[in-house]
Enzyme design. Structure first.
Site, mmCIF file in Angstrom:
data_model
loop_
_atom_site.group_PDB
_atom_site.id
_atom_site.type_symbol
_atom_site.label_atom_id
_atom_site.label_comp_id
_atom_site.label_asym_id
_atom_site.label_seq_id
_atom_site.Cartn_x
_atom_site.Cartn_y
_atom_site.Cartn_z
ATOM 1 N N ASN A 7 13.013 -0.704 7.970
ATOM 2 C CA ASN A 7 11.746 -1.254 7.501
ATOM 3 C C ASN A 7 12.012 -2.714 7.115
ATOM 4 O O ASN A 7 12.552 -2.986 6.047
ATOM 5 C CB ASN A 7 11.258 -0.443 6.302
ATOM 6 C CG ASN A 7 9.925 -0.937 5.767
ATOM 7 O OD1 ASN A 7 9.404 -1.962 6.209
ATOM 8 N ND2 ASN A 7 9.381 -0.217 4.810
ATOM 9 N N ARG A 92 9.676 0.712 11.356
ATOM 10 C CA ARG A 92 8.324 0.698 10.812
ATOM 11 C C ARG A 92 7.647 -0.599 11.240
ATOM 12 O O ARG A 92 8.202 -1.684 11.058
ATOM 13 C CB ARG A 92 8.377 0.749 9.287
ATOM 14 C CG ARG A 92 6.998 0.647 8.702
ATOM 15 C CD ARG A 92 7.036 0.312 7.247
ATOM 16 N NE ARG A 92 5.690 0.275 6.721
ATOM 17 C CZ ARG A 92 5.309 -0.508 5.720
ATOM 18 N NH1 ARG A 92 6.168 -1.297 5.121
ATOM 19 N NH2 ARG A 92 4.066 -0.490 5.311
ATOM 20 N N HIS A 181 -0.930 2.727 5.548
ATOM 21 C CA HIS A 181 -0.267 3.912 4.962
ATOM 22 C C HIS A 181 -0.401 5.144 5.856
ATOM 23 O O HIS A 181 -0.287 6.278 5.378
ATOM 24 C CB HIS A 181 -0.865 4.296 3.582
ATOM 25 C CG HIS A 181 -0.631 3.308 2.500
ATOM 26 N ND1 HIS A 181 -1.576 3.038 1.529
ATOM 27 C CD2 HIS A 181 0.439 2.542 2.203
ATOM 28 C CE1 HIS A 181 -1.107 2.133 0.688
ATOM 29 N NE2 HIS A 181 0.117 1.811 1.074
ATOM 30 N N ARG A 242 -3.975 -6.047 -6.084
ATOM 31 C CA ARG A 242 -5.042 -6.344 -5.109
ATOM 32 C C ARG A 242 -6.390 -5.872 -5.639
ATOM 33 O O ARG A 242 -6.480 -4.820 -6.268
ATOM 34 C CB ARG A 242 -4.754 -5.641 -3.779
ATOM 35 C CG ARG A 242 -3.613 -6.268 -3.022
ATOM 36 C CD ARG A 242 -3.293 -5.476 -1.763
ATOM 37 N NE ARG A 242 -1.912 -5.046 -1.785
ATOM 38 C CZ ARG A 242 -1.386 -4.137 -0.972
ATOM 39 N NH1 ARG A 242 -2.134 -3.556 -0.060
ATOM 40 N NH2 ARG A 242 -0.118 -3.796 -1.073
ATOM 41 N N GLU A 385 7.989 8.614 4.422
ATOM 42 C CA GLU A 385 7.656 7.879 5.642
ATOM 43 C C GLU A 385 8.870 7.750 6.562
ATOM 44 O O GLU A 385 8.740 7.796 7.780
ATOM 45 C CB GLU A 385 7.100 6.496 5.272
ATOM 46 C CG GLU A 385 5.706 6.607 4.644
ATOM 47 C CD GLU A 385 5.334 5.441 3.744
ATOM 48 O OE1 GLU A 385 5.882 5.367 2.631
ATOM 49 O OE2 GLU A 385 4.502 4.624 4.156
#
Ligand code: ADP
Length: 398
Positions: A7, A92, A181, A242, A385
């Protein structure tokens, strides 16, 4: 078969080496400060090798990959004898646009398509591409697979992914909801079906991924039908820093009043908003819980807003799917904060949700936290993940 999962961020690179026979993580680690110094933390999780945790020069991602391979194969810290034991690499990739609805074997054509998706994720995709190129340079012919955050959401129907703006912006420019996601939502939803002992095809599930970034996904029959993040990961729920959903008129108002450039405005919405912006305390939910417990009203408000939004979006997905069988909590906040899960679940009385307090206080395991007679089930499922990336890589390479 052993698979390396990568990743790559702009100045960081996370990795895990997974043995696919046992799905055991043999080693994991993190390169940081790539391009501005360099640090590698490498943790062997197999045998009794020591952890390596030191500064070392990492001018580019290529040196970082080389350092990772060096540690994975070294007599002192390694878990394999040589690079030849690494059968494949899974990467990823944040954005696959509309081109990639599933994971794909990387070749030159795919690399070109990834470049085409870069305008959609200008911060993330270039780092992912750099990581892949570095890996290809260092590891040669080892097969590599790209696994996309957006792919799982490609099954959304037009009524869910379209924005009500002139159609040509969709047709010519790809303006639509993509969602993120996806790998996490896919993992926890299929794991939830396993735990329920029912085929995913007959289940309506809602998965709440709540970490630094948060998104909710409606999954009907194993397919994503809606999700809260959009064209970018900025929207939907209020997050750590955010803003989540916002009237665009607010941007126009603030940009005029304070003479902000669009970049300054977006920096505020991405980095200074969310629960951090509202509370003025922290983006970390542990700090917010502590501050709220000490009577900090703005920390309380930020937490209340977060719970309210999760409940509100979840409720809208119950309506969208005309029902729900189970609600799943995952990621940093979802897996660890029993207070957050309880506060959100308190909105679900109309669904017949009954929380099992004792189960809800457990941590670090797949667990049903609703009582056996709860009409809609509630689960905590730690996301994984990396395992999805490794499984996809194995399946595609095989
Ligand atoms: P990311 O989105 O970066 O992958 P994670 O899923 O790891 O993030 O979630 C990180 C967040 O999880 C932290 O910012 C913190 O707010 C939250 N978190 C971790 N442990 C706890 C806890 N015990 N209680 C509440 N929140 C927690």
């Amino acid at each position: 078969m052993k698979i390396l999962v990568i990743n790559a961020g702009s100045s960081s690179l996370k990795y895990q080496l997974i043995d696919m026979q046992t799905e055991q993580v043999l080693a994991k680690g993190l390169c940081e400060r790539i391009g501005i110094g360099g640090h590698l933390k490498h943790s062997p999780l197999f045998g009794d090798k020591p952890v390596f945790d030191e500064d070392l020069p990492l001018p580019t991602h290529s040196e970082a990959i080389a350092a990772v391979i060096d540690k994975l194969t070294s007599p002192e810290y390694g878990v394999v004898a040589s690079m030849a034991e690494i059968d494949a690499v899974g990467h990823r990739v944040v954005h696959g646009g509309e081109k990639f609805a599933k994971s794909v074997l990387i070749n030159d054509e795919v690399m070109a398509a990834l470049e085409e998706c870069t305008p959609f994720a200008p911060l993330h995709n270039p780092a992912n591409i750099t990581g892949i190129n570095a890996c290809r340079a260092v590891m040669g012919d080892v097969p590599m697979v790209a696994v996309f955050d957006t792919a799982f959401h490609q099954t959304m129907p037009g009524k869910a992914y379209m924005y009500a703006v002139p159609y040509e912006y969709y047709k010519n420019d790809g303006i639509r909801r993509y969602g993120f996601h996806g790998t996490s939502h896919r993992y926890v939803s299929s794991r939830c079906a396993e735990l329920m002992g029912r085929p995913i095809e007959e289940l309506k599930l809602i998965s709440c991924h709540m970490g630094n970034g948060s998104s909710i996904c409606a999954i009907d029959g194993g397919k994503c039908v809606d999700t809260s993040m959009g064209f970018t990961p900025l929207v939907g729920l209020p997050m750590g820093t955010r803003s989540g959903d916002l009237d665009p008129g607010v941007m126009q108002f603030l940009m005029h009043k304070y003479d902000y450039s669009i970049d300054e405005m977006l920096n505020i919405l991405n980095k200074k908003s969310g629960v951090l912006g509202v509370s003025g305390v922290s983006s970390d939910f542990r700090d917010l819980d502590a501050a709220a417990a000490e009577g900090n009203d703005r920390a309380r408000l930020a937490l209340d807003m977060f719970h309210y939004w999760v409940a509100k979006v979840t409720g809208s997905y119950v309506a969208a799917m005309n029902g729900v069988d189970a609600i799943i909590f995952t990621a940093g906040v979802g897996e660890n904060s029993k207070e957050t899960r309880a506060a959100i679940s308190s909105y679900f009385g109309y669904l017949g949700v009954k929380l099992d307090k004792e189960a809800n206080s457990k941590r670090g395991q797949d667990i049903m936290i609703s009582t056996p007679d709860s009409k809609v089930k509630v689960f905590v499922i730690p996301t994984n993940e990396e395992l999805v990336i490794a499984r996809d890589t194995r399946d595609i390479v095989a």
